[in-house]
Design an enzyme around this catalytic site. Structure first.
Site, short mmCIF file in Angstrom:
data_model
loop_
_atom_site.label_atom_id
_atom_site.label_comp_id
_atom_site.label_asym_id
_atom_site.label_seq_id
_atom_site.Cartn_x
_atom_site.Cartn_y
_atom_site.Cartn_z
N THR A 44 0.07 -2.80 10.66
CA THR A 44 -0.78 -2.97 9.51
C THR A 44 0.07 -3.78 8.56
O THR A 44 0.66 -3.31 7.63
CB THR A 44 -1.24 -1.66 8.89
OG1 THR A 44 -2.47 -1.86 8.23
CG2 THR A 44 -0.33 -1.06 7.92
N ASN A 51 0.67 11.47 7.08
CA ASN A 51 -0.50 10.96 7.78
C ASN A 51 -1.54 12.01 8.10
O ASN A 51 -2.64 11.67 8.55
CB ASN A 51 -0.06 10.22 9.05
CG ASN A 51 0.48 8.85 8.74
OD1 ASN A 51 -0.27 7.93 8.46
ND2 ASN A 51 1.80 8.71 8.74
N LYS A 101 4.24 -6.79 3.78
CA LYS A 101 3.99 -5.38 3.50
C LYS A 101 3.74 -4.68 4.83
O LYS A 101 3.28 -5.27 5.80
CB LYS A 101 2.81 -5.20 2.55
CG LYS A 101 1.44 -5.62 3.06
CD LYS A 101 0.71 -4.66 3.96
CE LYS A 101 0.61 -3.28 3.39
NZ LYS A 101 -0.07 -2.33 4.35
N GLU A 104 6.78 5.19 7.36
CA GLU A 104 6.44 6.37 6.58
C GLU A 104 7.27 7.58 7.02
O GLU A 104 7.16 8.05 8.15
CB GLU A 104 4.94 6.65 6.71
CG GLU A 104 4.11 5.59 6.03
CD GLU A 104 2.68 5.49 6.53
OE1 GLU A 104 1.91 4.75 5.90
OE2 GLU A 104 2.36 6.13 7.54
N THR A 130 -6.61 6.82 6.37
CA THR A 130 -6.35 5.44 6.73
C THR A 130 -7.63 4.73 7.09
O THR A 130 -7.63 3.54 7.31
CB THR A 130 -5.37 5.35 7.92
OG1 THR A 130 -5.87 6.14 8.99
CG2 THR A 130 -4.00 5.87 7.52
N THR A 157 0.87 -1.18 0.00
CA THR A 157 0.00 0.00 0.00
C THR A 157 0.90 1.23 0.00
O THR A 157 1.35 1.67 -1.03
CB THR A 157 -0.97 0.00 1.20
OG1 THR A 157 -0.23 -0.25 2.41
CG2 THR A 157 -2.04 -1.06 1.03
#
Length: 369
Positions: A159, A364, A148, A241, A369, A122
């Site tokens: 996640t 973010n 992932k 991230e 999300t 993702t």
């Protein structure tokens, strides 16, 4: 879309999210593992199928049923994983079309494995794969894994979706026990943002049809599997991230391993520590104080700290060191080692955490999300 299909029954085990808000695919796959008859796994990325009610449950089952028909197996022998945005129904017409298209492209080669690893991404910057060959009892055993995950990463797991495939022969109950221990030593020891996802799934698929591994051979297999999982878990942190550094936090001298784990986890989750690592700031005060509020027994007069192997705090007092030189070392290394001794106990633990950058905040605040 991603399909993993076997031409014979697989032993399958899973470890799943600890979040009480659980996505439909987790509920379904959790109910079907461990198993000795699994034939396939279907995965979609971009939509988590979480918080989607009865329709979400029905859609997860429909994905498995469609693939089961194509494979020629029972619906219960198909597992499902999803990742992406929470709270939106799956676009099932696209999903169904994707399953048909993927099934027509199945192949047993490296290119297909790489394509599958790409398909489950993702917000990941890059695919995450690991493989190993090992010799057990005169036979070559292969392990190949994909994962992932880049955000919503926190113990337990993230996640995160991961599938570990092997041609070793393992009994279902043993596979579950091994995978649980492996997860506890790897994916449950990483943190990016302290947020545990609704969709975490780690699967082990074993295709061997000989007598199951046992004794020393099984121990050696578990050791290799653990090392592979640690490498994958560190890839998750490195791809956090906006991350620019991986923090390896090793705690020793605790009263027991669980206490050491709690202290390491607390340091790993501290925004102030993360920011210090981002800026290359050897701020021992942030690290030592984070350990102190973890709520675990410590011996303050015996607390010592090394950053990038340099001793900067010893037996409860700061040491003189060249802060500019150490800062330069921290900035120039992708991995920053933080070694904290909290007493003279035997407990130890290692955690991995990303730093915290303005890019993480920007990403973010703009990404749903």
């Amino acid at each position: 879309m991603c399909l993993i299909v076997s031409d014979r029954p697989l032993v399958a085990a899973g470890v799943y999210t600890t979040n009480q808000i659980v996505a439909a695919p987790v509920v379904l796959s959790r109910s079907r593992t461990p198993s000795a008859t699994v034939r396939a796994v279907v995965t979609n990325s971009g939509n988590a199928n979480a918080c989607t009610g009865e329709q979400g449950d029905a859609d997860a089952k429909a994905m498995c049923s469609q693939l089961a028909s194509l494979v020629g197996c029972e619906d219960t022998d198909v597992l499902v994983m999803s990742t992406g945005v929470i709270g939106q129904l799956l676009p099932m017409e696209k999903v169904k079309s994707g399953i048909d298209q993927c099934f027509g492209r199945l192949a047993s080669n490296e290119t297909s494995f790489v394509e599958a690893a790409e398909a489950i991404r993702t917000t990941d910057n890059a695919r995450k794969t690991e493989s190993r060959d090992m010799n057990l009892d005169g036979k070559t055993i292969r392990i190949a894994a994909m994962a992932k995950g880049a955000g919503m990463i926190a113990p337990n797991m993230a996640t995160m979706l991961s599938v570990i495939c092997t041609d070793a022969s393992i009994a279902p109950d043993e596979a579950k026990a091994i995978l649980t221990r492996v997860a506890n030593a790897s994916f449950n020891r990483v943190s990016v943002d302290g947020h545990t996802s609704t969709n975490d799934t780690l699967l082990l698929l074993a295709s061997g049809d000989e007598a199951p591994l046992s004794g020393d051979s099984l121990c050696l297999f578990e050791k290799e599997l653990t090392e592979l999982a640690i490498h994958l878990a560190k890839q998750l942190v490195a791809d956090g991230e906006g991350a620019t550094h991986v923090m390896q936090i090793h705690v020793s001298g605790a009263s027991n391993d669980k206490s050491a784990e709690t202290i390491a986890k607390t340091i790993a989750a501290s925004p102030l520590v993360k920011c210090a690592i981002t800026g290359g700031d050897p701020n021992w005060g942030r690290i030592v104080s984070a350990a102190g509020y973890a709520g675990e027994p410590m011996q303050p007069a015996k607390v010592s700290l090394r950053v990038c192997e340099e001793l900067i705090y010893e037996n409860g007092s700061p040491r003189k060191f060249d802060a500019a030189s150490l800062s330069a070392t921290m900035k120039s290394n992708n991995e920053v080692a933080v070694d904290l001794c909290v007493g003279d106990g035997k407990g130890t633990a290692t955690y991995w955490s990303s730093d915290l950058t303005t890019d993480y905040v920007r990403f973010n605040s703009e990404y749903t999300t």
